[in-house]
Scaffold this motif. Structure first.
Motif, short mmCIF file in Angstrom:
data_model
loop_
_atom_site.label_atom_id
_atom_site.label_comp_id
_atom_site.label_asym_id
_atom_site.label_seq_id
_atom_site.Cartn_x
_atom_site.Cartn_y
_atom_site.Cartn_z
N VAL A 245 -5.78 1.35 -2.20
CA VAL A 245 -5.23 2.65 -2.60
C VAL A 245 -6.00 3.23 -3.78
O VAL A 245 -6.32 4.43 -3.80
CB VAL A 245 -3.73 2.51 -2.94
N LEU B 57 0.89 4.13 -2.85
CA LEU B 57 0.59 5.51 -2.47
C LEU B 57 1.66 6.46 -3.00
O LEU B 57 1.35 7.54 -3.51
CB LEU B 57 0.50 5.63 -0.94
N ALA C 30 0.84 -1.21 0.00
CA ALA C 30 0.00 0.00 0.00
C ALA C 30 0.87 1.25 0.00
O ALA C 30 0.57 2.23 -0.70
CB ALA C 30 -0.93 -0.01 1.21
#
Length: 524
Positions: free
Chosen positions: A498, A33, A29
């Motif tokens: 995300v 990001l 994640a």
């Protein structure tokens, strides 16, 4: 039911992202990001109660496909300034693969009249009735199967077939595990069942996964300024309002024995890794068994599960963790590593199987009461490993049973006793191998918990219904049609989280099930 993507695009420069958990789901994640959502590294905060990253990883998916492909393509190589981790994997596959042998010849062994024999696994003849049952399961709706187990839908004789031996040792599925999970595995892997042991066509990294994947990811994220907070336990998430839709407004955490509260704005996001298959795991030694291996969850409620339990008490949209915690007798397995000083074991292994180390993913001992499968990887497994040292790994699906040669339950055995059992199955001489080796066992009460039978709402969606800024990731979330207990499952959940929370264009590519017409022809 599929959650809808976020309707609004969050401003990455003003969004604070809080990632709870330090396993591959949270690390993935963080990568997405930074690279996809363009969130500045200092805006990303990872909170984990352990002392370092990694979590439990089961490499099953091909890293050159699906979610793993995307992840590896975003992380720079440790050795090539212009390359990525995906480039490293592909380079290793084309240059470093063992020659001239490129595929394992042996998948399983049994004890015959004259010693260990290779089990013929090319033919999957299982009888007309079992074939029809498998076809019926693949065509069945998951809602119809419900919380049934595999043994609820298959005849008893099915579990004595070579087909089931391959299936159970490849995916750790047991007769009492989820029929829905079995259906998903059939639809996804049946077409390639004979190729799953071929490491050339699956995932291979130069060294162990932590060294080849986790460390480069950590370097990439640290250099990008991501804020890591280890030895930090998140104890609760506060939401407002109590009625739907809910927004996480604060994080309560415990660091160095001191309670802290972090305020969360509506634009911020929280990504939570639910549960852990390594919770409650305990290491033994060469001379002692794993201490305090709990076979019932009531004896010790590990910290890894407390936050999920707290969330589920607040709302059923977060699933039911107790379904997985309350069946430890059905999810216990034991792993081990054996380190050999000298070549004796490897030379005997090659002579018996005609396979070079690293050509097959695993080899199963079909008559083992403990349900042992061995992994004989390419050496070295660690970059610092000496040339005279060899390391193998193993897994046992039935550690509560008495051994064939060592007459006690595996979880009560020392590493030395476990190696004696293995050498006896292989009919290798006990000495000098035993005295020049060390075996370390690891008991895992929740090792196969994601595969347990479950009700439809026991696992929450990645984006729980009627929430605005929270996502759930890891092995215990629901990704429709996908098979759990693999690294790719965690990575895929992070990609979904995300994409939807940040309002990114498009949807993460779903790993498609094999076309049924191509699969079904194998059954007839």
């Amino acid at each position: 039911m599929k959650a809808e993507p976020s309707e609004s695009h969050r401003d990455p420069n003003h969004t604070q992202a809080w990632l709870i958990g330090g396993g591959i789901a949270s690390l993935s994640a963080a990568v997405y990001l930074v690279s996809e959502a363009q969130v500045p590294g200092p805006n990303i905060h990872l909170l984990d109660l352990h002392s370092g990253p990694g979590g439990g990883m089961t490499p099953r998916e091909d890293p050159q496909r699906g979610s793993m492909t995307k992840l590896l393509s975003l992380v720079p190589s440790k050795t090539n300034l212009k390359g990525t981790l995906l480039d490293d994997v592909r380079r290793f596959e084309t240059i470093e693969r063992p020659q001239p042998q490129t595929a394992a010849l042996s998948r399983a062994l049994k004890l015959g009249p004259s010693g260990p024999e290779i089990v013929e696994t090319k033919s999957l003849s299982i009888g007309a009735k079992n074939r029809m049952n498998l076809v019926k399961i693949m065509l069945e709706r998951e809602s119809t199967l419900g919380s049934k187990s595999i043994e609820d839908i298959m005849d008893e004789d099915f579990f004595g077939t070579t087909f089931w031996m391959l299936w159970t040792t490849e995916f750790e599925l047991q007769p009492w595990h989820s029929a829905v999970e079995f259906r998903r595995h059939l639809r996804k892997y049946l077409e390639n069942i004979q190729q799953l042991n071929n490491v050339i066509k699956s995932n291979r990294t130069e060294f162990n996964l932590h060294e080849s994947l986790i460390e480069p990811i950590m370097i990439y994220l640290r250099e990008g300024g991501v804020d890591f907070n280890f030895n930090t336990e998140v104890t609760n998430l506060t939401v407002y309002p109590k009625e739907d839709p809910v927004t996480v407004t604060s994080i309560e955490l415990l660091r160095d024995g001191i309670e802290h509260t972090v305020d969360i704005n509506a634009i911020d996001i929280v990504i939570v890794t639910l549960g852990s298959t390594s919770a409650g795991a305990s290491l033994g030694t060469n001379r002692s068994s794993p201490p305090n291996l709990s076979l019932t969850w009531e004896t010790e409620l590990t910290r890894d599960w407390r936050l999920w339990q707290r969330l589920s008490q607040d709302s059923p949209k977060f699933g039911q963790p107790n379904n997985f915690l309350s069946q430890c007798l059905k999810s216990t397995l034991e792993t081990f590593t054996s380190t050999f000083e000298g070549p004796e074991f490897m030379l005997l292994y090659e002579k018996l199987t005609h396979d070079r180390p690293g050509t097959g993913a695993r080899i199963s001992l079909t008559e083992s009461n403990w349900g042992i499968s061995l992994s004989i990887p390419r050496q070295p497994l660690f970059s610092s490993q000496s040339r005279t040292m060899n390391i193998i790994c193993g897994i046992a699906l039935n550690p509560t049973r008495e051994g064939n040669f060592v007459k006690k339950a595996m979880y009560k055995c020392s590493g030395e006793e476990i190696l004696i059992e293995i050498l006896s199955h292989l009919q290798f001489p006990i000495e000098p191998i035993l005295s020049s080796s060390k075996t370390v066992p690891c008991g895992m009460p929740l090792g196969t918990a994601p595969l347990l039978s479950r009700h439809e709402k026991d696992r929450p969606l990645v984006i729980p219904q009627s929430t605005t800024n929270i996502a759930c990731v890891g092995q215990f979330v629901e990704i429709p049609g996908e098979t759990t207990l693999s690294m790719d499952y965690s990575v895929h959940s992070a990609q979904i989280a995300v994409t939807r929370l940040m309002g990114l264009p498009g949807e993460p590519e779903e790993i498609r099930e094999n076309r049924l017409l191509q699969v079904l022809h194998l059954m007839f």
